[in-house]
Write a protein that holds these residues in place. Sequence first.
Motif, PDB file in Angstrom:
ATOM      1  N   LYS A 326     -25.298  54.514 -11.647  1.00  0.00           N
ATOM      2  CA  LYS A 326     -26.440  55.184 -12.268  1.00  0.00           C
ATOM      3  C   LYS A 326     -27.504  54.196 -12.724  1.00  0.00           C
ATOM      4  O   LYS A 326     -28.503  54.597 -13.318  1.00  0.00           O
ATOM      5  CB  LYS A 326     -25.969  56.021 -13.457  1.00  0.00           C
ATOM      6  N   GLY A 327     -27.300  52.904 -12.464  1.00  0.00           N
ATOM      7  CA  GLY A 327     -28.252  51.897 -12.907  1.00  0.00           C
ATOM      8  C   GLY A 327     -29.454  51.781 -11.983  1.00  0.00           C
ATOM      9  O   GLY A 327     -29.622  52.573 -11.046  1.00  0.00           O
ATOM     10  N   ARG A 328     -30.276  50.758 -12.223  1.00  0.00           N
ATOM     11  CA  ARG A 328     -31.548  50.603 -11.523  1.00  0.00           C
ATOM     12  C   ARG A 328     -31.510  49.496 -10.473  1.00  0.00           C
ATOM     13  O   ARG A 328     -32.533  49.123  -9.924  1.00  0.00           O
ATOM     14  CB  ARG A 328     -32.666  50.353 -12.529  1.00  0.00           C
ATOM     15  N   GLY A 329     -30.319  48.981 -10.189  1.00  0.00           N
ATOM     16  CA  GLY A 329     -30.218  47.990  -9.122  1.00  0.00           C
ATOM     17  C   GLY A 329     -30.896  46.679  -9.473  1.00  0.00           C
ATOM     18  O   GLY A 329     -30.868  46.216 -10.598  1.00  0.00           O
ATOM     19  N   GLY A 330     -31.539  46.077  -8.493  1.00  0.00           N
ATOM     20  CA  GLY A 330     -32.153  44.761  -8.649  1.00  0.00           C
ATOM     21  C   GLY A 330     -31.266  43.712  -8.023  1.00  0.00           C
ATOM     22  O   GLY A 330     -30.236  43.336  -8.593  1.00  0.00           O
ATOM     23  N   ARG A 331     -31.630  43.215  -6.826  1.00  0.00           N
ATOM     24  CA  ARG A 331     -30.712  42.344  -6.097  1.00  0.00           C
ATOM     25  C   ARG A 331     -30.496  41.000  -6.782  1.00  0.00           C
ATOM     26  O   ARG A 331     -29.403  40.433  -6.711  1.00  0.00           O
ATOM     27  CB  ARG A 331     -31.200  42.159  -4.659  1.00  0.00           C
TER      28      ARG A 331
END
Length: 428
Positions: A326-331
Amino acid sequence: MENRNEAAFALLRRMFDAAVDVARSADGIRAVLPAPPKGRTLVIGAGKAGATMARAVETMWPGPLSGVVVVPDGYSDETGTIEIVEASHPVPDRRGLAASERILAAVEGLTADDMVLCLISGGGSSLLVAPAAAIGLDDKQRITSDLLRSGATIHEMNCVRKHLSRIKGGRLAVACQPARVVSFIVSDVAGDDLSTIASGPTAPDPSTSGEALAILERYDVAVDGAVRRWLQAAESETPKADHPAFHDVANHLVATPSLALLGAADVAEAAGYPAVVLGDVIESEAREAGRVLAGIACAVRAGTSSLPRRCVLLSGGETTVTVTGKGRGGRNREFILGLALGLAGADGIHALAADTDGKDGAGDIAGAIVGPDTLRRARELGLDPHLALKDNDAGPFFDALGDALHTGPTFTNVNDFRAIIVDPGLAS
């Protein structure tokens, strides 16, 4: 902040800043700037470096200029006669559609005496949104969102984007005929593939519509009847290298990830650390790449590799994130959290990972830093790094630690930047 080695973190930040400064330099444009044509000079373009490049061209150009360049929200800057407009990134919106239509209209009616200066940089794929006639903006938005969450590589994403577009995949070069086209390109992709950077608006496209459809099916992206019919139609194919439009197109790389890494290497060497550039083409799932580089760093520290035990490991590329939580990712955030877990508090190792555009996925975080004390301090604050990684939610984790890197827009983009200081004698 107890037990942090601020000198190590300051060096990491100086290396990142040096990489960004190289990518913002106008020297690359100056080296390939053409002479003015007999006719008009029109400036068009799209991407995160658009405003910086437009100002550089205005400063250097000896004659009149006009044109429009589209940049992401927050990336505009003061220019003279070149208009800068903002639009949404990474999911396109109607402002990007309007700007793309303006660009296509601006290049209509050009002659062989005219010249188009095209400013291309990372982010251009979502900003140059002009869907094929059979496809709506809502289709492009949905497919882009689904691909962003799927774990597809940038090459795969842009293959799809090119075949659903009237402006990408070399079609902008076709639209500019018979004018001469000179493109200044800031690369944000592994290997500096001209057909992938911003989906190659002025470069021939070697990929096919069939490949685009196969990518959508591979990642279970829903394809409605209109999109499927378009990709199966001959008209969806992009112009190839033998198209006459490319006979008078010059594509110049003016900034690349490899040059940015060399700029950071100079800073490391000046600080007394041998710089080891591992390459600018590292691509894999972000968290797994973090664990792999943690293993390399630990081997270097232990003296079981061929590299000096005291050095800086530099790398770039573009990893992927398959969003399942449910988070916003970001590689970069996922990479460095995976790195921290792989290091398991190993002493003498400090690292930074950040996107050179100043925005790592959603939100305003560029990336983060880690040190030997990262996991200990997280435990003291009641933070669970494993849970944060599982939920694709590394941003709040690093914000709570005070270790998130906030730079704001950098007005350029040469992909991800990663630096690992390995120094067994460096206290944490």
